[in-house]
Design a protein around this motif. Sequence first.
Motif, short mmCIF file in Angstrom:
data_model
loop_
_atom_site.label_atom_id
_atom_site.label_comp_id
_atom_site.label_asym_id
_atom_site.label_seq_id
_atom_site.Cartn_x
_atom_site.Cartn_y
_atom_site.Cartn_z
N GLU A 136 0.85 -1.19 0.00
CA GLU A 136 0.00 0.00 0.00
C GLU A 136 0.89 1.24 0.00
O GLU A 136 1.79 1.36 0.84
N PRO A 137 0.73 2.17 -0.94
CA PRO A 137 1.72 3.22 -1.15
C PRO A 137 1.71 4.35 -0.13
O PRO A 137 2.71 5.04 0.00
N HIS A 138 0.61 4.57 0.56
CA HIS A 138 0.56 5.69 1.51
C HIS A 138 1.23 5.34 2.83
O HIS A 138 1.79 6.21 3.49
N TRP A 139 1.18 4.07 3.20
CA TRP A 139 1.80 3.63 4.45
C TRP A 139 2.99 2.71 4.23
O TRP A 139 3.69 2.36 5.18
N LEU A 140 3.22 2.29 2.98
CA LEU A 140 4.30 1.35 2.65
C LEU A 140 4.22 0.09 3.51
O LEU A 140 5.23 -0.43 3.99
N PHE A 141 2.99 -0.40 3.64
CA PHE A 141 2.75 -1.61 4.42
C PHE A 141 2.17 -2.66 3.49
O PHE A 141 1.17 -2.42 2.82
N PRO A 142 2.76 -3.86 3.45
CA PRO A 142 2.28 -4.89 2.51
C PRO A 142 0.83 -5.28 2.77
O PRO A 142 0.45 -5.65 3.89
N GLY A 143 0.02 -5.18 1.72
CA GLY A 143 -1.35 -5.66 1.79
C GLY A 143 -2.30 -4.88 2.68
O GLY A 143 -3.41 -5.35 2.96
N LEU A 144 -1.91 -3.69 3.11
CA LEU A 144 -2.75 -2.94 4.03
C LEU A 144 -4.15 -2.71 3.46
O LEU A 144 -5.15 -2.76 4.19
N GLN A 145 -4.25 -2.47 2.16
CA GLN A 145 -5.54 -2.15 1.54
C GLN A 145 -6.53 -3.30 1.59
O GLN A 145 -7.73 -3.10 1.38
N PHE A 146 -6.05 -4.51 1.89
CA PHE A 146 -6.93 -5.68 1.91
C PHE A 146 -7.35 -6.08 3.33
O PHE A 146 -8.12 -7.02 3.49
N LEU A 147 -6.85 -5.39 4.34
CA LEU A 147 -7.17 -5.71 5.72
C LEU A 147 -8.51 -5.12 6.13
O LEU A 147 -8.97 -4.13 5.54
N PRO A 148 -9.18 -5.69 7.16
CA PRO A 148 -10.38 -5.06 7.69
C PRO A 148 -10.09 -3.63 8.16
O PRO A 148 -8.98 -3.33 8.59
N MET A 149 -11.09 -2.78 8.10
CA MET A 149 -10.89 -1.36 8.36
C MET A 149 -10.28 -1.10 9.74
O MET A 149 -9.38 -0.28 9.89
N GLY A 150 -10.78 -1.78 10.78
CA GLY A 150 -10.25 -1.56 12.12
C GLY A 150 -8.78 -1.91 12.22
O GLY A 150 -8.01 -1.18 12.86
N LEU A 151 -8.39 -3.01 11.59
CA LEU A 151 -6.98 -3.40 11.61
C LEU A 151 -6.14 -2.43 10.79
O LEU A 151 -5.02 -2.08 11.18
N ARG A 152 -6.66 -1.97 9.68
CA ARG A 152 -5.95 -0.96 8.89
C ARG A 152 -5.67 0.29 9.73
O ARG A 152 -4.58 0.86 9.68
N ALA A 153 -6.66 0.71 10.50
CA ALA A 153 -6.49 1.90 11.32
C ALA A 153 -5.44 1.68 12.40
O ALA A 153 -4.63 2.58 12.69
N ARG A 154 -5.41 0.50 12.99
CA ARG A 154 -4.40 0.22 14.02
C ARG A 154 -3.00 0.21 13.42
O ARG A 154 -2.05 0.73 14.02
N VAL A 155 -2.87 -0.37 12.24
CA VAL A 155 -1.56 -0.35 11.57
C VAL A 155 -1.18 1.09 11.23
O VAL A 155 -0.03 1.51 11.46
N ALA A 156 -2.11 1.85 10.70
CA ALA A 156 -1.82 3.24 10.32
C ALA A 156 -1.39 4.07 11.50
O ALA A 156 -0.55 4.98 11.37
N ALA A 157 -1.93 3.79 12.67
CA ALA A 157 -1.58 4.56 13.87
C ALA A 157 -0.17 4.25 14.36
O ALA A 157 0.47 5.10 14.98
N ALA A 158 0.32 3.04 14.07
CA ALA A 158 1.59 2.62 14.64
C ALA A 158 2.73 2.48 13.65
O ALA A 158 3.90 2.56 14.02
N TRP A 159 2.43 2.29 12.38
CA TRP A 159 3.45 1.99 11.38
C TRP A 159 4.33 3.22 11.14
O TRP A 159 3.83 4.30 10.85
N PRO A 160 5.66 3.08 11.24
CA PRO A 160 6.54 4.25 11.20
C PRO A 160 6.84 4.80 9.81
O PRO A 160 7.44 5.87 9.68
N MET A 161 6.43 4.11 8.74
CA MET A 161 6.84 4.52 7.39
C MET A 161 5.76 5.28 6.63
O MET A 161 5.88 5.50 5.43
N ALA A 162 4.70 5.69 7.33
CA ALA A 162 3.65 6.47 6.67
C ALA A 162 4.20 7.83 6.26
O ALA A 162 5.15 8.35 6.85
N HIS A 163 3.57 8.44 5.25
CA HIS A 163 3.96 9.79 4.83
C HIS A 163 3.80 10.77 5.98
O HIS A 163 4.67 11.60 6.23
#
Length: 215
Positions: A136-163
């Motif tokens: 996923e290009p905005h967070w540079l996390f593999p497969g983020l776009q295919f995860l359930p919304m709640g899990l996507r949000a948790r990854v987005a909150a913690a993943w250090p490589m987001a824009h």
Amino acid sequence: MLVDSPTSVGARRRARRWELVAERFPDLSRMEVVDLGGTAEAWRRAPVRPARVTVVNLFEPGAADESWIVPVTGDACAAREALRTAGQGQRYDLVFSNSLIEHVGGHAQRAALAAEARELAPRHWVQTPYRYFPVEPHWLFPGLQFLPMGLRARVAAAWPMAHTKPGSAAQAMSEVQWTELIGVAELRAYFPGSQILRERAFGVTKSIVAVADGP
């Protein structure tokens, strides 16, 4: 940040994209361009320069002292109305839009954006990240776009490589809700008759572009 570094893979690919734009529209320097979703600063940094570019951005089009850049605060999905309100023209040579259509808020808004692009100019270049690229290009996390919304949000909150790292869990949820990647079939439906280009990385489609280069 890593993803924004001038020497990053992303920066090199953006430079190549500008080369493709210049090749596709060789008279760009004489064109009146409207950029849906861009910023004044992005055009200052761009290696190409139209005769005039009007930037329509809902939140932060930026400011410009240059006569060739005109920032307009307004909704790109209702761009003609925003331009009319700002006292700008209604017809341009080229509509340019880079990584916006996946952020406008669902199918109805994407269809409205495409309709605005088709009405504003006979030519367009509308780019969006490809939904099925593995990372996923905005967070540079593999497969983020295919995860359930709640899990996507948790990854987005913690993943250090987001824009831009969100300041709260609520902001992380908002950001993933406002990001909906699309594929070739959807882009072709929004821009029937346009050519769909594929930008590849390591042989895999990374971004897709709807292009119309003539009346």
